[in-house]
Design a protein around this motif. Structure first.
Motif, PDB file in Angstrom:
ATOM      1  N   PRO A 343      30.593  41.066  41.892  1.00 52.70           N
ATOM      2  CA  PRO A 343      29.272  40.418  42.019  1.00 52.70           C
ATOM      3  C   PRO A 343      28.791  39.783  40.724  1.00 52.70           C
ATOM      4  CG  PRO A 343      29.280  42.612  43.021  1.00 52.70           C
ATOM      5  CD  PRO A 343      30.558  42.489  42.272  1.00 52.70           C
ATOM      6  N   LEU A 344      29.046  40.444  39.606  1.00 52.35           N
ATOM      7  CA  LEU A 344      28.544  39.955  38.329  1.00 52.35           C
ATOM      8  C   LEU A 344      29.635  40.110  37.281  1.00 52.35           C
ATOM      9  CD1 LEU A 344      25.904  38.788  37.167  1.00 52.35           C
ATOM     10  CD2 LEU A 344      25.228  41.107  36.553  1.00 52.35           C
ATOM     11  N   GLY A 345      29.955  39.044  36.592  1.00 51.31           N
ATOM     12  CA  GLY A 345      31.019  39.080  35.593  1.00 51.31           C
ATOM     13  C   GLY A 345      30.619  38.355  34.323  1.00 51.31           C
ATOM     14  N   LEU A 346      31.179  38.815  33.218  1.00 52.13           N
ATOM     15  CA  LEU A 346      30.954  38.197  31.919  1.00 52.13           C
ATOM     16  C   LEU A 346      32.312  37.958  31.265  1.00 52.13           C
ATOM     17  CD1 LEU A 346      29.086  37.312  29.578  1.00 52.13           C
ATOM     18  CD2 LEU A 346      29.108  39.693  28.792  1.00 52.13           C
ATOM     19  N   GLU A 347      32.604  36.714  30.972  1.00 53.91           N
ATOM     20  CA  GLU A 347      33.872  36.361  30.357  1.00 53.91           C
ATOM     21  C   GLU A 347      33.641  35.913  28.924  1.00 53.91           C
ATOM     22  OE1 GLU A 347      35.800  33.446  32.732  1.00 53.91           O
ATOM     23  OE2 GLU A 347      36.407  34.878  34.290  1.00 53.91           O
ATOM     24  N   ASP A 357      34.109  45.457  20.945  1.00 61.35           N
ATOM     25  CA  ASP A 357      35.004  46.394  20.267  1.00 61.35           C
ATOM     26  C   ASP A 357      34.183  47.306  19.363  1.00 61.35           C
ATOM     27  OD1 ASP A 357      37.068  47.767  19.131  1.00 61.35           O
ATOM     28  OD2 ASP A 357      37.807  46.110  17.896  1.00 61.35           O
ATOM     29  N   PRO A 358      34.015  48.597  19.740  1.00 64.38           N
ATOM     30  CA  PRO A 358      33.220  49.499  18.888  1.00 64.38           C
ATOM     31  C   PRO A 358      33.775  49.632  17.477  1.00 64.38           C
ATOM     32  CG  PRO A 358      33.611  50.465  21.059  1.00 64.38           C
ATOM     33  CD  PRO A 358      34.482  49.253  20.960  1.00 64.38           C
ATOM     34  N   ALA A 359      35.100  49.515  17.330  1.00 64.39           N
ATOM     35  CA  ALA A 359      35.689  49.632  16.003  1.00 64.39           C
ATOM     36  C   ALA A 359      35.229  48.512  15.079  1.00 64.39           C
ATOM     37  CB  ALA A 359      37.215  49.635  16.105  1.00 64.39           C
ATOM     38  N   SER A 360      34.844  47.377  15.648  1.00 70.99           N
ATOM     39  CA  SER A 360      34.349  46.246  14.855  1.00 70.99           C
ATOM     40  C   SER A 360      32.833  46.191  14.818  1.00 70.99           C
ATOM     41  CB  SER A 360      34.908  44.930  15.425  1.00 70.99           C
ATOM     42  OG  SER A 360      36.314  44.935  15.449  1.00 70.99           O
ATOM     43  N   LEU A 364      28.047  45.245  22.619  1.00 71.39           N
ATOM     44  CA  LEU A 364      27.621  44.444  23.763  1.00 71.39           C
ATOM     45  C   LEU A 364      27.666  45.236  25.061  1.00 71.39           C
ATOM     46  CD1 LEU A 364      26.741  41.740  24.910  1.00 71.39           C
ATOM     47  CD2 LEU A 364      29.150  41.060  25.052  1.00 71.39           C
ATOM     48  N   LEU A 365      28.695  46.063  25.257  1.00 70.41           N
ATOM     49  CA  LEU A 365      28.793  46.840  26.494  1.00 70.41           C
ATOM     50  C   LEU A 365      27.634  47.816  26.625  1.00 70.41           C
ATOM     51  CD1 LEU A 365      32.638  47.569  26.662  1.00 70.41           C
ATOM     52  CD2 LEU A 365      31.333  45.763  27.802  1.00 70.41           C
ATOM     53  N   ASP A 366      27.257  48.455  25.519  1.00 71.96           N
ATOM     54  CA  ASP A 366      26.118  49.371  25.559  1.00 71.96           C
ATOM     55  C   ASP A 366      24.833  48.618  25.879  1.00 71.96           C
ATOM     56  OD1 ASP A 366      27.718  51.538  24.943  1.00 71.96           O
ATOM     57  OD2 ASP A 366      27.441  51.320  22.787  1.00 71.96           O
ATOM     58  N   ARG A 367      24.700  47.430  25.345  1.00 71.89           N
ATOM     59  CA  ARG A 367      23.492  46.644  25.623  1.00 71.89           C
ATOM     60  C   ARG A 367      23.441  46.198  27.083  1.00 71.89           C
ATOM     61  NH1 ARG A 367      21.447  43.094  20.560  1.00 71.89           N
ATOM     62  NH2 ARG A 367      22.127  44.442  18.859  1.00 71.89           N
ATOM     63  N   VAL A 368      24.591  45.867  27.638  1.00 69.67           N
ATOM     64  CA  VAL A 368      24.628  45.458  29.041  1.00 69.67           C
ATOM     65  C   VAL A 368      24.244  46.644  29.941  1.00 69.67           C
ATOM     66  CG1 VAL A 368      26.144  44.717  30.909  1.00 69.67           C
ATOM     67  CG2 VAL A 368      26.274  43.605  28.673  1.00 69.67           C
ATOM     68  N   PRO A 384      24.493  45.413  39.978  1.00 71.20           N
ATOM     69  CA  PRO A 384      25.895  45.855  40.016  1.00 71.20           C
ATOM     70  C   PRO A 384      26.502  45.902  38.619  1.00 71.20           C
ATOM     71  CG  PRO A 384      25.697  43.592  40.774  1.00 71.20           C
ATOM     72  CD  PRO A 384      24.308  44.115  40.632  1.00 71.20           C
ATOM     73  N   PRO A 385      27.550  46.700  38.429  1.00 69.58           N
ATOM     74  CA  PRO A 385      28.206  46.732  37.118  1.00 69.58           C
ATOM     75  C   PRO A 385      28.690  45.344  36.710  1.00 69.58           C
ATOM     76  CG  PRO A 385      28.982  48.534  38.506  1.00 69.58           C
ATOM     77  CD  PRO A 385      28.165  47.640  39.381  1.00 69.58           C
ATOM     78  N   VAL A 386      28.596  45.073  35.421  1.00 72.43           N
ATOM     79  CA  VAL A 386      29.009  43.772  34.895  1.00 72.43           C
ATOM     80  C   VAL A 386      30.471  43.871  34.461  1.00 72.43           C
ATOM     81  CG1 VAL A 386      28.556  41.977  33.191  1.00 72.43           C
ATOM     82  CG2 VAL A 386      26.651  43.322  34.137  1.00 72.43           C
ATOM     83  N   ARG A 387      31.340  43.171  35.133  1.00 73.16           N
ATOM     84  CA  ARG A 387      32.764  43.173  34.798  1.00 73.16           C
ATOM     85  C   ARG A 387      32.977  42.258  33.586  1.00 73.16           C
ATOM     86  NH1 ARG A 387      37.577  43.826  37.748  1.00 73.16           N
ATOM     87  NH2 ARG A 387      39.296  43.813  36.258  1.00 73.16           N
ATOM     88  N   THR A 388      33.337  42.842  32.458  1.00 78.20           N
ATOM     89  CA  THR A 388      33.532  42.083  31.223  1.00 78.20           C
ATOM     90  C   THR A 388      35.015  41.959  30.934  1.00 78.20           C
ATOM     91  OG1 THR A 388      31.440  42.969  30.374  1.00 78.20           O
ATOM     92  CG2 THR A 388      32.915  41.935  28.778  1.00 78.20           C
TER      93      THR A 388
END
Length: 681
Positions: A343-347, A357-360, A364-368, A384-388
């Motif tokens: 339903p919802l995607g982020l490319e 990348d948490p190491a860098s 963004l994933l936490d903000r989403v 719906p979950p955002v497919r990244t």
């Protein structure tokens, strides 16, 4: 009296007594007690400075420095008075003058001078510089920190309470470092005053002893000079402790533990430096003439410590490594996963994957995730979950937002840059662009120029916040499409837990889940939140027995949500409206026709064009005055009017008269008449 009240009175009373000490003579016994209190207080301040986790936990430190400095100077004045009048200033000063320095004036002066050099040249000077730079950098960073807090709040990463706490912490940090810049001047002035007071005491002791009391030169030195040096040493010990505490506070980084734990953990984090230091100490023993035992002992301690340090990962299972067995490429499961539409995607283009990348440092994933919670709280829907994922088809530094597999929005987020928004961003080196949500003039500038951009008045936003804000705008625009049948069922079950009668009366007895979904989607299309499902379901239960028309059901639900619908459009408790002339409104009511997508106003094309032109003119005129008007009409006409004006004014809300109950005042900004058409006809 309560202990808290005693403390509140004790501190001001103590400061007043310090001032009194400057002019009132003190007995030698009392002076001894106050000197001991002074040394102990300075030691306590040093220990507190070492055990705090961050400087703001000792926010009272600048005031403590001032009070203890004034206290120590008052003790110097009292000791000087006793030395010059009686030739005796208590046991503490006498012991420091005779026993600690061996009764030698030369030794005492040298020790005193060394302490002054350590305090004034090394510790105080360094602490003063660090405090000055820290205050400057903290003040310069305030706008950026405030913008970061606002960005996190807007993206839903934090709530309003957390944002308020962080803002208060930023202000407290700026106040603290500004005060520390001044407190370091107190410590510096105290060191200078110690030199002056000691020299005055030496000269005054010679004058009193030899001129007034007829002592010989040797007796005057023995009696007065040693006491003056003892007084200087007694004052320098707490002064040195306090200046050390000042240096520790201004150089202390924010951490999760005290300074001792941080130092021990970081020094023993790697065994290689300890081993090299140990073998280096043992190698020094090979130099002829050097004592072997001290270096062997030091080297042995280092090697013993290195043997207790574990390498990262020693004795621990390696996490995150999984044995993945690829499924055959033609299995039904693989094929089903490939044809599944999210339903919802982020490319993201491959070069900006660092955002996730948490190491860098990517969050963004936490903000989403936080954005999904924020939208759920604002609109009342389950996002719906955002497919990244990454996409090699995207240009460099680009992201795309997809809805059910179709790209609906695209933006830029070049690596190593931040977005500067403002009228003067063109003077900064960067890539001109437009802010993706509001279309404001902006520029992608190097991250190193962030402070410079903020000082020039620009609003600076990081890449993750830009993407999150853009995603929030897209979700808000397409909230109706994202509300699926399963989501409606989930929301209905949540209402059933607290209001079972409301749900049982409505569905499936009167309306199916599909019909309820259509009503909720009708509300979301116009930006109306569906959080208050209880009121919505109650209104539908009353309207459903008489009609199943979606527009009528939506209007019934809107009527129950009147105050919540009009609230976003209030300006100073008033709503500004654009209405239709009664004759024109009656004509529009007569022209309402049913359509496949709902009722429409089937006006003459020339009249419809004139009505829309007047609406656009009135809306533009109101916006120039800083107003946000809405269009109002009869409830039976509202849905059809909304469909008529949406192509020309997509962001203008259309309300019915019954929905204005939540406004204290209703102010007209104009009336659409259509007179030009009537005259021409």
């Amino acid at each position: 009296m309560a202990p808290k009240a005693l403390l509140q009175l004790g501190v001001p009373a103590g400061i007043v007594m310090i001032v009194v000490m400057l002019v009132v003579p003190l007995p030698a016994v009392v002076l001894d007690m106050l000197i001991a209190l002074n040394i102990t207080s300075a030691l306590l301040v040093l220990l507190v400075a070492m055990f705090v986790h961050k400087p703001l936990e000792f926010a009272a430190f600048p005031a403590v420095v001032l009070v203890l400095t004034l206290f120590r100077l008052a003790l110097n004045v009292s000791a000087t008075r006793l030395v010059l009048l009686d030739g005796y200033a208590g046991k503490v000063i006498d012991t420091f003058g005779h026993f600690v320095v061996g009764g030698s004036l030369i030794v005492g002066l040298i020790v005193f001078a060394i302490l002054l050099i350590i305090q004034f040249v090394v510790i105080t000077k360094g602490a003063e510089r660090v405090a000055e730079v820290g205050a400057r950098f903290t003040l310069d960073a305030m706008p950026g920190k405030q913008m970061a807090i606002d960005a996190d709040l807007n993206s839903g990463l934090i709530d309003e309470d957390e944002a308020r706490r962080r803002r208060a912490e930023v202000h407290a940090e700026a106040d603290f470092y500004g005060a520390m810049d001044g407190a370091s001047k107190f410590v510096k002035g105290d060191a200078i005053a110690a030199i002056v007071i000691t020299m005055v005491n030496l000269l005054g002791g010679f004058a009193v002893g030899m001129a007034q009391k007829g002592m010989s030169f040797g007796d005057a030195i023995t009696t007065y000079s040693l006491l003056s040096v003892g007084d200087g040493l007694v004052s320098q010990i707490p002064a040195l402790l306090l200046s050390t505490a000042t240096g520790l506070i201004v150089t202390r980084n924010t951490g999760d533990s005290d300074m001792g734990s941080d130092i021990l953990r970081q020094l023993t984090a790697n065994k290689m430096p300890l081993q090299i230091a140990g073998f280096g100490a043992l190698a020094i023993c090979l130099i002829p003439g050097l004592p072997k035992l001290p270096f062997v002992t030091a080297g042995g301690i280092m090697l013993l410590a290195s043997s207790r340090v574990q390498r990262p990962g020693d004795g621990e299972p390696v996490e995150g490594v999984e044995q993945v067995v690829a499924a055959p490429p033609d299995t039904p499961e693989v094929l089903a996963a490939e044809i599944h539409v999210d339903p919802l995607g982020l490319e993201l283009s491959p070069d900006i994957i660092d955002l996730v990348d948490p190491a860098s440092g990517g969050d963004l994933l936490d903000r989403v995730k936080a954005l999904r919670r924020k939208i759920a709280g604002e609109l009342g829907i389950i996002v719906p979950p955002v497919r990244t994922r990454d996409s090699i088809d995207l240009p460099t530094g680009t992201y795309a937002i997809r809805l059910f597999g179709i790209e609906v929005a695209r933006g830029e987020a070049p690596r190593g840059t931040v977005l500067a928004i403002g009228d003067n961003v063109g003077v900064l080196p960067g890539q001109p662009t437009r802010e993706p949500v509001f279309g404001l003039e902006a520029s992608w500038i190097p991250a190193e120029l962030r402070v410079q951009a903020e000082l020039s008045g620009a609003t600076v936003v990081d890449r993750a916040s830009v993407i999150t804000t853009h995603l929030a705008e897209v979700v808000g625009q397409h909230a109706a499409r994202l509300l699926g049948r399963e989501d409606v069922k989930t929301l209905t079950e949540l209402v059933r837990r607290t209001h079972p009668v409301v749900v049982e009366e409505l569905t499936p007895a009167q309306l199916s889940l599909g019909e309820v979904q259509r009503v909720l989607q009708g509300l979301l299309v116009e930006g109306v939140a569906v959080r208050d499902l209880v009121r919505i379901f109650e209104a539908l239960s009353l309207k459903a027995p008489s009609t199943k028309d979606p527009d009528a059901l939506v209007e019934a639900a809107r009527a129950s949500l009147g105050p919540a619908i009009v609230a976003p459009h209030l300006t100073e408790a008033a709503v500004h409206v654009i209405s239709f002339e009664p004759t024109l409104e009656q004509r529009m009511l007569e022209a309402v026709r049913a359509g496949d997508m709902g009722a429409v106003v089937a006006l003459d094309p020339l009249l419809a064009q004139t009505v829309l032109g007047e609406l656009v003119t009135l809306r533009t005129s109101a916006e120039e005055q800083g107003l946000r008007p809405v269009v109002v009409c009869a409830p039976q006409l509202r849905a059809a009017v909304r469909r008529m004006v949406a192509p020309a004014l997509p962001t203008t809300a259309v309300l019915s008269y019954t929905e204005l109950v939540g406004a204290t005042q209703v102010r007209s900004v104009g009336t659409v008449t259509g007179d030009r058409v009537a005259v021409s006809a």
